[in-house]
Design an enzyme around this catalytic site. Structure first.
Site, PDB file in Angstrom:
ATOM      1  CB  SER A   1     -37.233   3.597  -6.283  1.00  0.00           C
ATOM      2  OG  SER A   1     -36.073   4.270  -5.807  1.00  0.00           O
TER       3      SER A   1
ATOM      4  CG  HIS B   1     -37.059   8.875  -7.530  1.00  0.00           C
ATOM      5  ND1 HIS B   1     -37.102   9.696  -6.200  1.00  0.00           N
ATOM      6  CD2 HIS B   1     -36.623   6.855  -7.375  1.00  0.00           C
ATOM      7  CE1 HIS B   1     -37.331   8.306  -5.501  1.00  0.00           C
ATOM      8  NE2 HIS B   1     -36.675   7.157  -5.925  1.00  0.00           N
TER       9      HIS B   1
END
Length: 453
Positions: free
Chosen positions: A274, A430
């Protein structure tokens, strides 16, 4: 008088049933020699480091003689321990589990088969199906309590007796019909290989079980071949290619990326999970600014682990073209999705090594920029961060300075005290645009040098 006898008989029957169930679920030792055997096995178990542990009775025990060659042939790649003891019933296994065999022993997988002696040693009026089922359930509960991060492969009790009508075979099958319900396909998995051991007409051949109870070498080979794929997937997960085609978005993304890959001509490829996928989100503007001039392909998929990347590469994502540079970062989901008992830092590093080897095989002229897994969690001592750091310590040794180059951007994303802030990664995993800019600026010199522009 008759009215008084009815409740008395009912109470007696209930007490008898309870007594039988107490036998199968009450931890019980056997004789002194048996206790010594348990102590020896427990000493082995305490050494730790076992990946697969077999638990059972003589059918498991006899891997050590009748099935010895097959054990070596099929299970040598695993750190496997045999905790089978001949003639044990469920209550004996429970005693063993309570007396040392689970100390410092949390393998990735337990392989459990027990119960044929409950039915074979006691008549039906002394051991009902429910009694044996309760004993097996108690074993599963004990494993969950003492080794909560270990998976369990629960076997159907093997067939016994010559024909399907054999009384003990029928009793075993009745137990199997119930214990298969214990599988949740998360921690406990069910496997019934009995059809593989039987003739088409349901008879049991002495060529597989000479005494119609214990397998010979042929029977152990059948058993080993049946469970080997599950063992590989459960124990060698990080290096065994696997897909997520059951997830619609992942399937669609794979098909889209495969179509792009087939166009060929890609000179720069980003491969990962991701965090790489995020170049199409939080990092989109940065990608356009810094990589827009290159023929660059993003092969990042949210949630992917090393085994998924391996599957994608085996299934076309690197076929038909040889990029000049491939930037690889993968592994945070290996450590983030699995407890430490299921995924050691070495397991994750092995998965990354397998990816590097596959890239070298499919695209030998491609240079790989191997990135250390980005930091995650707020503090350096947090377990997820520590696990990733240990992986990085291992994988940096894979760099040879020519075909594989290692780079760790983690320190650039951290505060001076080693903390990770939401300003850099809002979910502490992230990056936001600021993080992608750091990433781009760090790798651009390597890109320019490798691509010559």
């Amino acid at each position: 008088m008759k009215r008084m006898m009815i409740p008395f008989l009912a109470a007696a029957l209930a007490a008898g049933a309870l007594f039988a169930q107490q036998l199968s679920t009450t931890p019980t030792p056997r004789d002194a020699n048996w206790v010594k055997r348990v102590e020896r096995d427990a000493a082995q178990a305490r050494k730790g480091g076992w990946e697969v542990v077999f638990i059972g009775d003589s059918i498991t025990d006899f891997w050590q003689n009748r099935g010895k060659a097959e054990w070596q042939k099929y299970f040598a790649p695993f750190k496997a321990l045999n905790l089978g003891i001949s003639s044990d019933l469920t209550e004996h296994v429970l005693w063993r589990l309570d007396n040392g065999q689970l100390e410092n022993n949390q393998p990735k997988l337990f392989v459990v088969m027990i119960g044929t002696n409950n039915n074979g040693h006691r008549p039906a009026d002394k051991e009902s199906t429910a009694d044996t089922v309760a004993g097996i359930k108690a074993i599963l509960d004990r494993l969950a309590q003492k080794a909560p991060d270990s998976k369990v492969l629960l076997h159907a009790i093997f067939p016994r007796g010559a024909t399907p009508q054999d009384e003990r075979r029928l009793r075993n099958e009745a137990v199997n019909a119930e214990i298969q319900k214990f599988a949740d396909n998360k921690r406990v998995f069910w496997m019934n290989i009995n059809d593989k051991l039987l003739q088409p007409d349901g008879t049991l051949s002495k060529e597989v079980m000479p005494d119609l109870l214990h397998p010979n070498a042929k029977g152990y080979a059948i058993w080993a071949e049946a469970i080997l794929p599950f063992l590989q997937k459960s124990v060698m997960t990080s290096v065994t290619p696997d897909h997520r085609m059951d997830q619609a978005w992942w399937k669609q993304r794979f098909e889209q990326k495969l179509a792009l890959a087939k166009q060929g001509g890609w000179e720069l490829v980003f491969l990962g999970d991701s965090i790489t996928h995020g170049w199409e989100g939080a990092g989109k503007q940065v990608w356009a600014e810094h990589f827009g001039a290159y023929k660059a392909l993003n092969l990042g998929y949210g949630g992917d682990r090393t085994e998924h990347v391996l599957w994608r590469l085996h299934n076309g994502e690197l076929d038909g073209y040889q990029p000049k540079l491939l930037i690889l970062m993968i592994g945070t989901n290996n450590t983030g999705h699995r407890p430490a008992a299921q995924e050691t830092p070495q397991d994750t590093a092995d998965g990354i090594r397998a990816i590097l080897d596959l890239i070298a095989k499919k695209s030998p002229s491609t240079k790989v920029l191997l990135l250390g897994i980005f930091p995650r969690s707020a503090k350096p001592a947090d377990a997820p961060r520590a696990r990733n750091s240990r992986v990085n310590e291992l994988i940096k040794a894979y760099a040879d300075g020519t075909r594989v180059i290692y780079m760790d951007l983690g320190p650039q994303m951290l505060e001076t005290d080693g903390t990770l802030t939401p300003e850099m990664m809002p979910d502490l995993l992230h990056p936001k645009e600021k993080g992608y800019r750091i990433w781009a600026q760090a790798v651009l010199p390597v890109i320019k040098e490798t691509l010559g522009k």
